[in-house]
Design a protein around this motif. Structure first.
Motif, short mmCIF file in Angstrom:
data_model
loop_
_atom_site.label_atom_id
_atom_site.label_comp_id
_atom_site.label_asym_id
_atom_site.label_seq_id
_atom_site.Cartn_x
_atom_site.Cartn_y
_atom_site.Cartn_z
N CYS A 8 0.83 -1.21 0.00
CA CYS A 8 0.00 0.00 0.00
C CYS A 8 0.86 1.25 0.00
O CYS A 8 0.56 2.23 -0.68
CB CYS A 8 -0.93 0.01 1.20
N LYS A 9 1.94 1.22 0.77
CA LYS A 9 2.84 2.37 0.83
C LYS A 9 3.55 2.57 -0.50
O LYS A 9 3.66 3.68 -1.00
CB LYS A 9 3.85 2.19 1.96
N LYS A 10 4.02 1.47 -1.10
CA LYS A 10 4.73 1.56 -2.37
C LYS A 10 3.82 2.07 -3.49
O LYS A 10 4.24 2.86 -4.33
CB LYS A 10 5.31 0.20 -2.74
N LEU A 11 2.56 1.65 -3.48
CA LEU A 11 1.60 2.09 -4.50
C LEU A 11 0.94 3.42 -4.14
O LEU A 11 0.12 3.93 -4.91
CB LEU A 11 0.52 1.02 -4.70
N LYS A 12 1.28 3.95 -2.96
CA LYS A 12 0.71 5.21 -2.48
C LYS A 12 -0.81 5.16 -2.40
O LYS A 12 -1.52 6.07 -2.82
CB LYS A 12 1.17 6.38 -3.35
N LEU A 13 -1.33 4.05 -1.85
CA LEU A 13 -2.76 3.87 -1.72
C LEU A 13 -3.31 4.42 -0.41
O LEU A 13 -4.50 4.61 -0.28
CB LEU A 13 -3.12 2.38 -1.83
N GLY A 14 -2.47 4.63 0.56
CA GLY A 14 -2.93 5.16 1.84
C GLY A 14 -3.27 4.05 2.81
O GLY A 14 -3.47 2.89 2.44
N SER A 15 -3.36 4.42 4.07
CA SER A 15 -3.62 3.44 5.11
C SER A 15 -5.10 3.16 5.30
O SER A 15 -5.47 2.25 6.06
CB SER A 15 -3.01 3.91 6.43
N GLU A 16 -5.96 3.91 4.65
CA GLU A 16 -7.41 3.70 4.79
C GLU A 16 -7.82 2.32 4.31
O GLU A 16 -8.74 1.71 4.84
CB GLU A 16 -8.19 4.76 4.02
N ILE A 17 -7.13 1.82 3.32
CA ILE A 17 -7.44 0.49 2.79
C ILE A 17 -7.23 -0.56 3.85
O ILE A 17 -8.03 -1.47 4.02
CB ILE A 17 -6.58 0.19 1.54
N LEU A 18 -6.13 -0.43 4.60
CA LEU A 18 -5.84 -1.41 5.64
C LEU A 18 -6.87 -1.38 6.75
O LEU A 18 -7.12 -2.39 7.39
CB LEU A 18 -4.44 -1.15 6.22
N GLU A 19 -7.49 -0.23 6.98
CA GLU A 19 -8.50 -0.11 8.02
C GLU A 19 -9.85 -0.64 7.57
O GLU A 19 -10.64 -1.09 8.39
CB GLU A 19 -8.63 1.35 8.43
N GLU A 20 -10.15 -0.60 6.28
CA GLU A 20 -11.50 -0.89 5.81
C GLU A 20 -11.64 -2.14 4.94
O GLU A 20 -12.75 -2.57 4.67
CB GLU A 20 -12.04 0.31 5.03
N TYR A 21 -10.55 -2.74 4.53
CA TYR A 21 -10.68 -3.85 3.58
C TYR A 21 -11.37 -5.07 4.17
O TYR A 21 -12.02 -5.83 3.47
CB TYR A 21 -9.33 -4.23 2.97
N GLU A 22 -11.27 -5.26 5.48
CA GLU A 22 -11.91 -6.43 6.10
C GLU A 22 -13.43 -6.30 6.13
O GLU A 22 -14.13 -7.31 6.20
CB GLU A 22 -11.35 -6.63 7.50
N SER A 23 -13.94 -5.08 6.08
CA SER A 23 -15.39 -4.89 6.12
C SER A 23 -16.03 -5.02 4.73
O SER A 23 -17.26 -5.03 4.63
CB SER A 23 -15.72 -3.52 6.71
N ILE A 24 -15.24 -5.15 3.69
CA ILE A 24 -15.77 -5.28 2.34
C ILE A 24 -16.16 -6.73 2.11
O ILE A 24 -15.35 -7.64 2.33
CB ILE A 24 -14.72 -4.85 1.29
N PRO A 25 -17.40 -6.98 1.67
CA PRO A 25 -17.81 -8.37 1.44
C PRO A 25 -17.04 -8.98 0.26
O PRO A 25 -16.79 -8.32 -0.74
CB PRO A 25 -19.30 -8.25 1.12
#
Length: 72
Positions: A8-25
């Protein structure tokens, strides 16, 4: 730092993905990836707007709300 955080850091995606990806069905791989990227884009837009507002240095509106007039 785990592998997902590094990517995520290398692709500059941000840390929000790490916080929310588990809640995505996880019904479909394509839908999951679409939702993850949508979170990233929305987060980047919010950060961009906040940065632009901060750089604009708008005047701060000052009011007497909350001011104590007892000493006057």
């Amino acid at each position: 730092m785990d592998t997902l955080e590094k990517y995520c850091k290398k692709l500059k995606l941000g840390s929000e993905i790490l916080e929310e990806y588990e809640s995505i069905p996880l019904s479909d791989k394509k839908d999951f990836l679409t939702n993850v990227l949508e979170i990233s884009i929305n987060s980047q837009e919010i950060r961009r707007k906040n940065r632009l507002i901060a750089e604009a240095k708008f005047d701060v509106v000052k009011t007497f709300e909350g001011y104590c007039f007892d000493d006057i």
